[in-house]
Write an enzyme that holds these catalytic residues in place. Structure first.
Site, PDB file in Angstrom:
ATOM      1  N   SER A 150     -18.464 -35.230  37.521  1.00 56.97           N
ATOM      2  CA  SER A 150     -19.448 -35.271  36.442  1.00 56.97           C
ATOM      3  C   SER A 150     -19.646 -36.707  35.940  1.00 56.97           C
ATOM      4  O   SER A 150     -20.010 -37.579  36.719  1.00 56.97           O
ATOM      5  CB  SER A 150     -19.029 -34.315  35.328  1.00 56.97           C
ATOM      6  OG  SER A 150     -20.060 -34.106  34.399  1.00 56.97           O
ATOM      7  N   ASP A 247     -27.146 -26.391  39.144  1.00 58.15           N
ATOM      8  CA  ASP A 247     -26.624 -27.414  38.238  1.00 58.15           C
ATOM      9  C   ASP A 247     -27.805 -28.219  37.685  1.00 58.15           C
ATOM     10  O   ASP A 247     -28.792 -28.456  38.393  1.00 58.15           O
ATOM     11  CB  ASP A 247     -25.684 -28.334  39.032  1.00 58.15           C
ATOM     12  CG  ASP A 247     -24.832 -29.247  38.179  1.00 58.15           C
ATOM     13  OD1 ASP A 247     -25.364 -29.837  37.212  1.00 58.15           O
ATOM     14  OD2 ASP A 247     -23.640 -29.402  38.481  1.00 58.15           O
ATOM     15  N   HIS A 277     -22.570 -26.137  36.991  1.00 56.77           N
ATOM     16  CA  HIS A 277     -21.907 -27.434  36.893  1.00 56.77           C
ATOM     17  C   HIS A 277     -20.380 -27.307  36.854  1.00 56.77           C
ATOM     18  O   HIS A 277     -19.811 -26.540  36.078  1.00 56.77           O
ATOM     19  CB  HIS A 277     -22.378 -28.144  35.623  1.00 56.77           C
ATOM     20  CG  HIS A 277     -21.862 -29.537  35.499  1.00 56.77           C
ATOM     21  ND1 HIS A 277     -22.263 -30.560  36.334  1.00 56.77           N
ATOM     22  CD2 HIS A 277     -20.961 -30.092  34.649  1.00 56.77           C
ATOM     23  CE1 HIS A 277     -21.654 -31.674  35.995  1.00 56.77           C
ATOM     24  NE2 HIS A 277     -20.846 -31.413  34.979  1.00 56.77           N
TER      25      HIS A 277
END
Length: 317
Positions: A150, A247, A277
């Site tokens: 991320s 995502d 995600h």
């Protein structure tokens, strides 16, 4: 986003994930405190866990016996707002064990208290600390990769760009899980109603705004602040990018992978159907997560042992 869009294996887990109060100072403090106390999983047999020197923000996972001489610098996620090395304990230990590589996981200063370039400066410092400790860690400075998840993957992508520009020892690969690459996504208000699971565009705007100290999506961003803003991607190390197809970051990840390939960089793009995600972190025991992690570690292992000719970039779906 409706649950029926999500892989059936992931639905129960994703339904339990709360919306984090990241816009409020008290909310960030609470989530940070809980994350620091959180250790994922128990000890992994065959891996010793310690710290680098006296720095508790640099956690070291060493295969018993010293490993193969390869290493990985790992950067945790958290939208630039939250996160700690503790959250990836199990992931880093298993990665060290399976690849026979030393893994160094680093903390970094968080926004909005510490906007750009604080986090990137900290990750850069961790890279140099790792290389300076190569002899003590039993690693080869020419066989070190950089990776993250991320926001941490976004920082890893920016790190390799900065190292390319600075010269010196370069990462042998970049290993990017659901990377947060482009602040311009946060400026796309048409994405707000989609309500992406785990990390939606409202949270994305909060994270990027805090990190950049400005409204995301502006005409310019500082050099090395936003990986996707870099015009010339040539000369960067081989990349693996994994992301779910539902995502928020899917489009920016696909575009970045395509741009890397167009620039002559070997890049594998692994697109996982029905995956929100960061699913491999919050649902690690599912078949879909095991599949992604197996493919990812196989790719990285090939680069760390110097057999990159065995695995060429492509797209997995």
């Amino acid at each position: 986003m409706k649950l029926d869009m999500i892989d059936p294996e992931l639905r129960r887990s994703v339904a339990r994930i709360p919306r984090l109060p990241l816009r409020q100072k008290w909310g960030r403090r609470l989530v940070r405190a809980l994350t620091v106390r959180r250790r994922t999983g128990g000890p992994v047999e065959g891996v010793d866990v310690g710290i680098l020197g006296e720095d508790r923000g640099l956690r070291v996972y060493t295969p018993v016996g010293g490993g193969s001489g390869a290493a990985l610098l790992w950067v945790h996620g958290g939208g630039y707002l939250i996160g700690d090395v503790a959250q990836d304990d199990a992931f880093c230990a298993v990665t060290a064990c399976e690849l026979g590589a030393v893994v160094v996981s680093t903390n970094y200063r968080l926004a909005p208290e510490h906007p750009f370039p604080a986090a990137l400066d900290d990750v850069l410092a961790a890279w140099h600390r790792l290389l300076a400790s190569a002899e003590d860690l039993g690693i080869d400075r020419e066989r070190v990769a950089a990776g993250g998840s991320s926001a941490g993957a976004g920082l890893a992508a920016c790190l390799v760009q900065r190292l390319h520009d600075d010269g010196g020892t370069q990462p042998v690969a970049q290993w990017l899980f659901s990377p947060m690459l482009d602040d311009r996504t946060a400026a796309r208000r048409e994405l707000d109603p989609v309500r992406h699971r785990v990390w939606d565009n409202a949270a994305n705007r909060t994270g990027w705004g805090a990190y950049l100290g400005a409204e995301p999506g502006g005409p310019r961003a500082p050099d090395h602040a936003v990986a996707a803003r870099r015009a010339d991607l040539s000369g960067l190390p081989p990349a693996w990018i994994g992301v779910g197809d539902i995502d928020l970051f899917t489009d920016e990840c696909r575009t970045y992978a395509e741009r890397l390939r167009d620039a002559g960089v070997d890049c594998t793009f692994d697109l996982v159907p029905g995956a929100p995600h960061g699913f491999e972190a919050w649902a690690p025991d599912t078949h879909v997560s095991h599949g992604l992690l197996e493919r990812a570690r196989t790719w990285l292992g090939a680069r760390l042992v110097g057999t990159t000719s065995q695995v060429r970039g492509g797209e997995v779906a």
